[in-house]
Design a protein around this motif. Structure first.
Motif, mmCIF file in Angstrom:
data_model
loop_
_atom_site.group_PDB
_atom_site.id
_atom_site.type_symbol
_atom_site.label_atom_id
_atom_site.label_comp_id
_atom_site.label_asym_id
_atom_site.label_seq_id
_atom_site.Cartn_x
_atom_site.Cartn_y
_atom_site.Cartn_z
ATOM 1 N N ASP A 116 8.963 -3.402 8.070
ATOM 2 C CA ASP A 116 8.639 -4.816 8.277
ATOM 3 C C ASP A 116 9.428 -5.652 7.268
ATOM 4 O O ASP A 116 8.882 -6.174 6.291
ATOM 5 C CB ASP A 116 7.136 -5.044 8.093
ATOM 6 C CG ASP A 116 6.711 -6.455 8.485
ATOM 7 O OD1 ASP A 116 7.583 -7.226 8.971
ATOM 8 O OD2 ASP A 116 5.535 -6.786 8.289
ATOM 9 N N GLN B 268 10.484 -8.540 7.288
ATOM 10 C CA GLN B 268 10.076 -9.935 7.154
ATOM 11 C C GLN B 268 9.158 -10.141 5.953
ATOM 12 O O GLN B 268 9.194 -11.177 5.290
ATOM 13 C CB GLN B 268 9.378 -10.401 8.435
ATOM 14 C CG GLN B 268 9.098 -11.902 8.483
ATOM 15 C CD GLN B 268 10.375 -12.734 8.387
ATOM 16 O OE1 GLN B 268 11.440 -12.327 8.868
ATOM 17 N NE2 GLN B 268 10.277 -13.904 7.759
ATOM 18 N N GLN B 269 8.351 -9.127 5.639
ATOM 19 C CA GLN B 269 7.465 -9.232 4.485
ATOM 20 C C GLN B 269 8.269 -9.267 3.181
ATOM 21 O O GLN B 269 7.921 -9.976 2.230
ATOM 22 C CB GLN B 269 6.482 -8.056 4.471
ATOM 23 C CG GLN B 269 5.494 -8.049 5.627
ATOM 24 C CD GLN B 269 4.670 -9.334 5.675
ATOM 25 O OE1 GLN B 269 4.165 -9.800 4.653
ATOM 26 N NE2 GLN B 269 4.555 -9.911 6.866
#
Length: 689
Positions: free
Chosen positions: A310, A312-313
Motif C-alpha cells: 500500500d 499510498q500510506q
C-alpha cells in the motif's frame, strides 16, 4: 593449484551513509593489497556495499601461496673462518639461527667477494590460514575517525558487527574477527527478509542477496534509483536537478530502493525555493522537482526501502512529515520580511567574527569600504558595491538563515529585493559568497565580483594580520579556499587587478592597531601567489611551468595566467628543450659573476662569427618579441624567441665565454645577460625540465 572465488562480507548495523562508498573502496583496496603482498594470484575484484554490509568478491584466487626459495646471506668467508679454517663464532651463530651447521651452508660468489649462503624452500601457506588475519588488518586500515564498542565486547568498529562471512568457493573459512566467528549466514533485508539467508557458494553472493531483498552492488542500486527518479519526473512533467552527493547518500541508505512521488501545498511556493529545497534535500533526502523554467513544483520524489503493498500510506506519511518543515520556512520568511535588512545591521554587533578583528558588523563595514575601492580600480560606480557590502551579512540575523544556514546570501538577496534595494544590490549580496567550493559558479555581475573579492580579502588580510597563518591541515578560516576563489574571480572574469593593490586596500580598511603583523601585505601576496600552484595542478598544468612563471612574481593574476598559458604552449615547441637548457647554462654562468654586468654590448669586441650571429639574432628577437609583448601576446613573444635556438647552440659550441681577455669576456657576459633578459620578461624558462 586450486583457484576459486573468495567472498568476504562484514554484516553490520546501518553504516554512515555519507561514508559508505569510501569505506567500501578502502576495504577492497586494503584486502587486495594485503593478498598481493602475500603473493596470492587472483582475477577480477568486485566491491559490494549497502546500508548493513561491506563485501569483497575476488575471482580465481589461489588456494595457497606459491612455494619459494629464501636465500639468507651470512658472513663473508674471510670472517666466517679463522686462519686454520675453523668456523668463527659469527659463522656458527648465523648457522644456528638458520637451523643448519656451517658445513651445510652454500657459498655465494660475486665480484666483490664470497659469503656463506643459506637456501631454504618455504612452503606457501594456505589461504584459510592467512585470511582471518588479513581481513582483520584490512578492517584496521579503514578511515574510521571514531570507532565504537558494543555489548561486552572489546572489539571496535564503525558500527556493531553481527555477521562475518569468509567463503572460498563452497568452503567456509573458519576464523574470528571483531569477536564474531565466520559463518555462511548473511543478514537479509531488515523488513522483507529479517530471518536472513545462507550463502552456499561465493559465486552466488549477488544472486543470494537479491533473493533476500538486498541489491548489494552499490552501482546497480544507484542506477535503479536514478532510473526510478527519471521515470517519475517525466510522468510529473518536471526535472530533478543533478545532485550526485544526494544520490550517493540515498543509495547508501537503502537496500531495496523503490521510487515514489508525493506533493505539498502549492501555497508554500510563495517562499523562495532555496530554503524549501534545503529542507527537502538535507532534512528528508527528497528529490525536489523543477519545471523547465527552473521554478519549483509542488511535488517531490523520495526513495523508500520497502516494496509496500500500500504505497499510498508511505506517500501520505512523507507528505505529513514534510508539511511542518515547509510551514516553518513559510513562517520564517513572512516574519523576516517585517524587518528590513538595513535595520538588522546593528544586530551584527553581537555576532563575533574573530576576537581580535571584531564583530560581523565591523567586517561588513570593511567589506563595504574595500568593495568601493575595488570598484574604483575597475572603473565602475561604487554605490552598489558599497551598499551590497554593508548589507552582505545582514541576513545572518534572520530566522530563516538561523534555521537553514545554507541559505545565507541567497536569503539576503530575496530580502533585499523585498526591501526595494537598488538594482544590483540584491544580486551582489548573493554573489559575494561565490565561489563556495571547487568548481562552484562565479559571480556574474561586476558588483558581485567586487563584494566577493572584498569579503575574501578582508578575511585573508585580517587573519594573516593577527598572525594566524594556516599550518598543515589546519585552516579554520578556510583561507586557502578563499585565496583560490579570489584568483578564480580575477582570472576567469578577466579583471585588471593587481594583488599588491588589492591587499593594500584591504589593509587600509582596518583600524589602526588592529593588525599586529608588520609583514602582512607581503605575506598575503605571497600566499595568494602560492595558491596558483594547486589551482593549476588541478588543471593538469606542469609544475615546472608554474614555477617558471612564479620565479618572475607577476602580481596581476590575469597576467600570471597569460604567462602560464604561454609557457605551456612554448614547452611543446621542438626548440623548448634546448633553449631551457641554454637558459639554465646562462643562468649558472651569470650567477658566478662578481659585480655588475654591463647593459651595453660593444659590437667592436664581437670577433667570433657565432657571437656576431647571436648578437644579431638577439636584437631581432627583441624587436619581434617586444611587439608581441606590447600586444599582451606572451605566446607570440615566446614563439619569436624560439628562433634563438640555433644561434644560441652555435654560440656555446664555438665560443668560450670566460676568455682571458677581460674586455671580451665582459662583453660576452653582457650578450648572455641580454639574451636571458629577453626570456625573463615572460618567465624563467631555465627551470623547465
Amino acid at each position: 593449484m586450486r583457484q576459486d572465488t573468495l567472498l568476504v562480507e562484514i554484516g553490520t548495523e546501518e553504516l554512515p551513509p555519507k561514508a559508505l562508498k569510501s569505506l567500501s573502496d578502502a576495504f577492497t583496496d586494503a584486502l587486495v593489497q594485503l593478498l598481493t603482498e602475500q603473493e596470492f594470484n587472483f582475477g577480477t575484484v568486485r566491491s559490494f556495499a549497502s546500508a548493513r554490509r561491506l563485501a569483497v568478491q575476488i575471482a580465481t584466487l589461489d588456494a595457497q601461496q606459491p612455494d619459494k626459495v629464501v636465500e639468507k646471506r651470512g658472513p663473508a668467508v674471510d670472517v666466517a673462518f679463522d686462519a686454520e679454517g675453523t668456523p668463527t663464532k659469527a659463522a656458527e651463530g648465523w648457522a644456528r639461527s638458520n637451523g643448519i651447521t656451517v658445513a651445510d651452508a652454500d657459498r655465494l660468489v660475486t665480484d666483490k667477494g664470497e659469503w656463506l649462503l643459506y637456501k631454504a624452500e618455504v612452503k606457501g601457506q594456505p589461504l584459510s590460514a592467512l585470511l582471518p588475519e588479513l581481513v582483520q588488518q584490512a578492517l584496521g586500515r579503514l578511515p574510521i575517525p571514531r570507532p565504537m564498542r558494543w555489548g561486552n565486547s572489546t572489539a571496535e568498529f564503525i558500527r556493531p558487527v553481527h555477521t562475518i562471512t569468509m567463503l572460498y568457493g563452497a568452503d567456509l573459512i573458519a576464523g574470528e574477527i571483531l569477536g564474531i566467528s565466520s559463518g555462511s549466514h548473511l543478514q537479509g533485508h531488515r523488513f522483507h527478509c529479517p530471518q536472513g539467508t545462507n550463502l552456499e557458494h561465493a559465486d552466488n553472493y549477488e544472486q543470494t542477496m537479491e533473493k533476500a531483498w538486498v541489491i548489494a552492488d552499490f552501482s546497480r542500486r544507484r542506477e535503479r534509483i536514478q532510473k526510478g527518479i527519471d521515470q517519475l519526473a517525466q510522468e510529473l512533467g518536471g526535472e530533478v536537478l543533478a545532485d550526485e552527493a544526494l544520490l550517493d547518500e540515498v543509495t547508501a541508505l537503502v537496500e531495496w530502493p523503490v521510487a515514489l512521488s508525493a506533493s505539498f501545498d502549492s501555497n508554500f511556493l510563495t517562499v523562495p525555493k532555496e530554503p524549501l529545497i534545503v529542507t527537502m534535500k538535507d532534512d528528508q533526502r527528497y528529490f525536489p522537482l523543477h519545471d523547465k523554467n527552473g521554478d519549483l513544483l509542488p511535488s517531490f520524489i523520495f526513495i523508500t526501502n520497502i516494496e509496500s503493498k500500500d504505497p499510498q500510506q508511505i506517500i501520505l506519511g512523507n507528505e505529513k512529515v514534510v508539511r511542518p518543515r515547509l510551514a516553518d520556512a513559510q513562517f520564517f520568511f513572512e516574519s523576516d520580511k517585517k524587518i528590513p535588512l538595513t535595520n538588522r545591521i546593528e544586530a551584527l554587533s553581537s555576532v563575533l567574527f574573530q576576537k581580535q578583528l571584531g564583530s560581523v558588523k565591523d567586517k561588513s563595514e570593511r567589506i563595504s569600504e574595500i568593495a568601493g575601492k575595488i570598484a574604483e580600480l575597475l572603473g565602475i560606480n561604487r554605490a552598489v558595491p558599497e551598499r551590497a557590502g554593508k548589507l552582505s551579512k545582514a541576513d545572518l540575523t534572520t530566522q530563516m538563515v538561523l534555521e537553514f544556514p545554507e541559505t545565507q546570501g541567497v536569503m539576503g538577496m530575496h530580502y533585499a529585493r523585498h526591501d526595494g534595494e537598488p538594482d544590483g544590490v540584491p544580486q551582489a549580496i548573493y554573489e559575494h559568497y561565490l565561489p563556495r567550493f571547487a568548481g562552484d559558479s562565479l559571480p556574474q555581475s561586476l558588483a558581485g565580483c567586487t563584494v566577493a573579492l572584498a569579503d575574501k580579502l578582508d578575511t585573508l588580510v585580517g587573519i594573516f594580520g593577527i598572525g594566524q597563518v594556516p599550518k598543515g591541515d589546519r585552516d579554520p578560516f578556510a583561507l586557502r579556499r578563499a585565496a583560490i576563489g579570489l584568483l578564480r574571480i580575477i582570472v576567469e572574469k578577466d579583471l585588471p587587478l593587481d594583488l599588491q593593490e588589492l591587499v593594500a586596500a584591504a589593509k587600509s580598511s582596518f583600524k589602526s592597531g588592529t593588525l599586529t603583523s608588520a609583514t602582512v601585505e607581503d605575506d598575503v601576496v605571497e600566499f595568494l601567489l602560492g595558491r596558483f600552484r594547486p589551482w593549476y595542478q588541478d588543471q593538469n598544468i606542469a609544475v615546472d611551468v608554474i614555477q617558471a612563471v612564479q620565479a618572475r612574481r607577476p602580481t596581476r593574476p590575469v597576467d600570471f595566467d597569460q604567462r602560464v598559458r604561454a609557457v605551456t604552449a612554448f614547452r611543446e615547441l621542438p626548440e623548448a628543450e634546448a633553449l631551457a637548457a641554454a637558459n639554465k647554462r646562462v643562468s649558472n654562468i651569470l650567477a658566478k659573476v662578481e659585480g655588475e654586468i654591463s647593459q651595453d654590448i660593444d659590437q667592436g669586441l664581437l670577433t667570433e662569427a657565432a657571437e656576431i650571429e647571436l648578437s644579431k639574432a638577439v636584437g631581432a628577437a627583441r624587436i619581434s618579441s617586444s611587439k608581441a609583448l606590447d600586444a599582451g601576446d606572451y605566446t607570440g613573444a615566446l614563439k619569436a624567441l624560439a628562433d634563438l635556438q640555433k644561434p644560441v647552440d652555435t654560440f656555446f659550441d664555438n665560443v668560450m665565454v670566460n676568455t682571458e681577455d677581460d674586455a671580451v669576456r665582459k662583453n660576452r657576459l653582457a650578450l648572455l645577460s641580454r639574451l636571458r633578459e629577453l626570456f625573463l620578461r615572460i618567465a624563467d624558462i631555465s627551470v623547465l625540465n
